[in-house]
Design a protein around this motif. Sequence first.
Motif, PDB file in Angstrom:
ATOM      1  N   GLY A  87      -3.653   3.307 -12.776  1.00  0.00           N
ATOM      2  CA  GLY A  87      -4.545   4.459 -12.606  1.00  0.00           C
ATOM      3  C   GLY A  87      -5.705   4.215 -11.676  1.00  0.00           C
ATOM      4  O   GLY A  87      -6.609   5.043 -11.591  1.00  0.00           O
ATOM      5  N   GLU A  88      -5.700   3.085 -10.980  1.00  0.00           N
ATOM      6  CA  GLU A  88      -6.845   2.816 -10.093  1.00  0.00           C
ATOM      7  C   GLU A  88      -6.404   2.057  -8.847  1.00  0.00           C
ATOM      8  O   GLU A  88      -5.265   1.586  -8.755  1.00  0.00           O
ATOM      9  N   ARG A  89      -7.324   1.958  -7.895  1.00  0.00           N
ATOM     10  CA  ARG A  89      -7.077   1.222  -6.658  1.00  0.00           C
ATOM     11  C   ARG A  89      -6.648  -0.214  -6.990  1.00  0.00           C
ATOM     12  O   ARG A  89      -7.191  -0.820  -7.918  1.00  0.00           O
ATOM     13  N   GLY A  90      -5.705  -0.731  -6.212  1.00  0.00           N
ATOM     14  CA  GLY A  90      -5.148  -2.027  -6.579  1.00  0.00           C
ATOM     15  C   GLY A  90      -5.654  -3.197  -5.773  1.00  0.00           C
ATOM     16  O   GLY A  90      -5.479  -4.349  -6.166  1.00  0.00           O
ATOM     17  N   HIS A  91      -6.252  -2.963  -4.620  1.00  0.00           N
ATOM     18  CA  HIS A  91      -6.595  -4.055  -3.711  1.00  0.00           C
ATOM     19  C   HIS A  91      -7.461  -3.420  -2.634  1.00  0.00           C
ATOM     20  O   HIS A  91      -7.329  -2.229  -2.369  1.00  0.00           O
ATOM     21  N   THR A  92      -8.319  -4.174  -2.013  1.00  0.00           N
ATOM     22  CA  THR A  92      -9.192  -3.570  -0.998  1.00  0.00           C
ATOM     23  C   THR A  92      -8.570  -3.694   0.400  1.00  0.00           C
ATOM     24  O   THR A  92      -7.598  -4.410   0.581  1.00  0.00           O
ATOM     25  N   GLY A  93      -9.119  -2.973   1.341  1.00  0.00           N
ATOM     26  CA  GLY A  93      -8.699  -3.097   2.751  1.00  0.00           C
ATOM     27  C   GLY A  93      -7.626  -2.113   3.155  1.00  0.00           C
ATOM     28  O   GLY A  93      -7.436  -1.841   4.342  1.00  0.00           O
ATOM     29  N   GLY A  94      -6.906  -1.575   2.182  1.00  0.00           N
ATOM     30  CA  GLY A  94      -5.831  -0.633   2.504  1.00  0.00           C
ATOM     31  C   GLY A  94      -5.642   0.328   1.354  1.00  0.00           C
ATOM     32  O   GLY A  94      -6.445   0.391   0.423  1.00  0.00           O
ATOM     33  N   TRP A  95      -4.511   1.058   1.398  1.00  0.00           N
ATOM     34  CA  TRP A  95      -4.283   2.146   0.443  1.00  0.00           C
ATOM     35  C   TRP A  95      -3.452   1.681  -0.755  1.00  0.00           C
ATOM     36  O   TRP A  95      -2.337   2.120  -0.957  1.00  0.00           O
ATOM     37  N   PHE A  96      -4.020   0.763  -1.518  1.00  0.00           N
ATOM     38  CA  PHE A  96      -3.292   0.179  -2.653  1.00  0.00           C
ATOM     39  C   PHE A  96      -3.600   0.908  -3.954  1.00  0.00           C
ATOM     40  O   PHE A  96      -4.753   1.190  -4.255  1.00  0.00           O
ATOM     41  N   ILE A  97      -2.561   1.182  -4.720  1.00  0.00           N
ATOM     42  CA  ILE A  97      -2.726   1.792  -6.051  1.00  0.00           C
ATOM     43  C   ILE A  97      -1.920   0.960  -7.053  1.00  0.00           C
ATOM     44  O   ILE A  97      -0.753   0.632  -6.799  1.00  0.00           O
ATOM     45  N   LYS A  98      -2.527   0.648  -8.169  1.00  0.00           N
ATOM     46  CA  LYS A  98      -1.826  -0.143  -9.194  1.00  0.00           C
ATOM     47  C   LYS A  98      -0.651   0.634  -9.767  1.00  0.00           C
ATOM     48  O   LYS A  98      -0.732   1.864  -9.901  1.00  0.00           O
ATOM     49  N   PRO A 148       0.825  -1.209   0.000  1.00  0.00           N
ATOM     50  CA  PRO A 148       0.000   0.000   0.000  1.00  0.00           C
ATOM     51  C   PRO A 148       0.860   1.260   0.000  1.00  0.00           C
ATOM     52  O   PRO A 148       2.035   1.204   0.373  1.00  0.00           O
ATOM     53  N   VAL A 149       0.267   2.382  -0.363  1.00  0.00           N
ATOM     54  CA  VAL A 149       0.931   3.664  -0.100  1.00  0.00           C
ATOM     55  C   VAL A 149       0.682   4.008   1.368  1.00  0.00           C
ATOM     56  O   VAL A 149      -0.108   3.355   2.040  1.00  0.00           O
ATOM     57  N   VAL A 150       1.366   5.025   1.870  1.00  0.00           N
ATOM     58  CA  VAL A 150       1.535   5.109   3.326  1.00  0.00           C
ATOM     59  C   VAL A 150       0.274   5.431   4.116  1.00  0.00           C
ATOM     60  O   VAL A 150       0.076   4.923   5.202  1.00  0.00           O
ATOM     61  N   ASP A 151      -0.611   6.263   3.553  1.00  0.00           N
ATOM     62  CA  ASP A 151      -1.841   6.578   4.300  1.00  0.00           C
ATOM     63  C   ASP A 151      -2.889   7.169   3.365  1.00  0.00           C
ATOM     64  O   ASP A 151      -2.661   7.320   2.152  1.00  0.00           O
ATOM     65  N   GLU A 152      -4.003   7.526   3.942  1.00  0.00           N
ATOM     66  CA  GLU A 152      -5.129   8.020   3.147  1.00  0.00           C
ATOM     67  C   GLU A 152      -4.775   9.319   2.413  1.00  0.00           C
ATOM     68  O   GLU A 152      -5.120   9.503   1.250  1.00  0.00           O
ATOM     69  N   ALA A 153      -4.061  10.212   3.099  1.00  0.00           N
ATOM     70  CA  ALA A 153      -3.707  11.491   2.472  1.00  0.00           C
ATOM     71  C   ALA A 153      -2.825  11.233   1.244  1.00  0.00           C
ATOM     72  O   ALA A 153      -3.013  11.855   0.187  1.00  0.00           O
ATOM     73  N   ALA A 154      -1.881  10.312   1.379  1.00  0.00           N
ATOM     74  CA  ALA A 154      -1.003   9.982   0.243  1.00  0.00           C
ATOM     75  C   ALA A 154      -1.826   9.364  -0.885  1.00  0.00           C
ATOM     76  O   ALA A 154      -1.660   9.713  -2.061  1.00  0.00           O
ATOM     77  N   PHE A 155      -2.730   8.464  -0.518  1.00  0.00           N
ATOM     78  CA  PHE A 155      -3.599   7.817  -1.512  1.00  0.00           C
ATOM     79  C   PHE A 155      -4.370   8.878  -2.301  1.00  0.00           C
ATOM     80  O   PHE A 155      -4.378   8.873  -3.535  1.00  0.00           O
ATOM     81  N   ASN A 156      -4.983   9.808  -1.581  1.00  0.00           N
ATOM     82  CA  ASN A 156      -5.790  10.839  -2.256  1.00  0.00           C
ATOM     83  C   ASN A 156      -4.934  11.734  -3.138  1.00  0.00           C
ATOM     84  O   ASN A 156      -5.309  12.075  -4.255  1.00  0.00           O
ATOM     85  N   LYS A 157      -3.764  12.093  -2.636  1.00  0.00           N
ATOM     86  CA  LYS A 157      -2.879  12.969  -3.412  1.00  0.00           C
ATOM     87  C   LYS A 157      -2.433  12.265  -4.706  1.00  0.00           C
ATOM     88  O   LYS A 157      -2.448  12.863  -5.793  1.00  0.00           O
TER      89      LYS A 157
END
Length: 515
Positions: A388-399, A361-370
């Motif tokens: 370009g999209e979320r990579g996995h559920t449950g945490g801050w994953f980005i593909k 995951p990326v480090v936190d919600e703020a990082a995910f949103n940014k």
Amino acid sequence: MLPEFRNESLTDFSVESNRKAFQTALEKVQSELGHEWPILIDGQRKTTGQTFARLNPAQTAETIARFAKGTKETALEAVAAADKHFQEWSHWEPEARARILLRAAAMLRRRKHEFSATMVLEVGKNWAEADGDTAEAIDFMEFYAREMMRLAEPQPLVGIAGEEENLYYMPLGIGVVIPPWNFPLAILVGMTTASLVAGNTVILKPASASPFIAWRFYNLLEEAGLPPGVLNFLPGHGSAIGDTIVSHPRTRFIAFTGSKEVGLHIQRLAAEIAPGQIWIKRTILEMGGKDCILVDESANPEDAAQGIYASAFGFQGQKCSACSRAIIHEKLYDDVVGRVVEMAQKTTIGPTKDCGNYLGPVVDEAAFNKIMEYIEIGKKEGKLLTGGERGHTGGWFIKPTVFGNIGPEARIFQEEIFGPVLACTKVKSFKQGLEYANATDYGLTGALYSNNRQHLEIARRDFHVGNLYLNRKCTGALVGAHPFGGFNMSGTDSKAGGRDYLLLFTQAKSVAERF
Ligand code: NAP
Ligand code: MG
């Protein structure tokens, strides 16, 4: 006599016994999660009535730890404690201070997996990335211990007849150490132990996204014999307590690694003279990057693609040295970009406590949103090739995300995103590529893939970065081999892990006696 410095070797996770040992460490750390930990000032545990929680970024329902939240009052107490112990600590023999680092390095080596496993859970590093972080922390202590011993030796001077000349490297005073969360052990250990071994006392304010690994390290140093009050552990939000410790008249220096924005704020504040302050504060500031890998028409496309992929997506692209721009000659552009996209699409994503997952995951919600905001910007500035999209559920994953056709004016070419996002740019020549490579405010790392001797030599001179790599990836600097620090808005070029680094934590006193 100490053996020569050697880089700590990395763990081979293809060996089953190593995998088992790491799994056991993960289980141990897992059983230690969810507790509350204090501030430590002058060896005393403190609470403030307020706490903050660090959540597992891969599984946000899980609390890693809660920490007492530093306040202005505790910040002032921390400075007072560091002040109180400075004289005594500064009078320790340099060799004796160095031995505490050597002891801590040996203890960390014995408990390596436990520290690495903590980073897997707290910041989502995969096993190999976490193992590399711990190895680098060990290296910093081994290296700086030897460096302090070297600086304590008689220094070469011109001798004058009838006199004795000496130069002594003296400590500065009270240091404020402010590390980032992305190398939550290595960078914290590097800046803290460099400060300490040089004879300074320290207030350590860990990053709020990685207080638990910081806490473990504080305890390790205490066990290694560091006297109380020499290091003071002050968790809390930088925005709430940072200014108090930075602007305090007794603070002598600030060692910071983090974003450009916060680094420049610290620089401004440190330049102001507080009433009662009798020195110019020293700042050691290492900041962001917009690092690039340049590929000319003579390069091996497979090597280049592998270097780009590893540098762009290792630890989710959250390295100051991460390749966020690939600038590729038009003859190889489709080939190299195609290979990178293919590797990105094959990347395994998920919680990194499972060693089969490469991307966490990326480090936190703020990082995910940014990062997601930058992805939207990228869609307007170029062509989304993958991710370009979320990579996995449950945490801050980005593909892992790759954009093509990005021009040098694009925001995703200029601004640090700090996530798994790569901008690819096509150029007509090596010369144009080098111009683009240098066309940002930053200058941290860079790489050139080429088989053209002339291009390699031009890059040595004109590729304006603190850490340049030729025909290899632009991440993975090793202590002693690749002293690390950036040009321009990437920082003060302090060259951590190099022979010049400890000098920044000392002041040299020249003494001449006539007989
Ligand atoms: P950051 O947001 O700048 O935070 C770094 C540290 O500064 C944290 O401990 C933070 O505390 C603290 N802080 C925040 N506001 C402060 C203030 N007003 N006064 C004093 N301290 C304050 O950076 P990050 O997000 O942790 O790390 C990512 C950045 O670090 C990226 O830009 C990356 O490129 C850079 N970096 C550079 C290098 C290098 O060697 N050049 C290496 C690694 C990372 P809180 O956590 O409580 O906010
Ligand atoms: Mg931050």
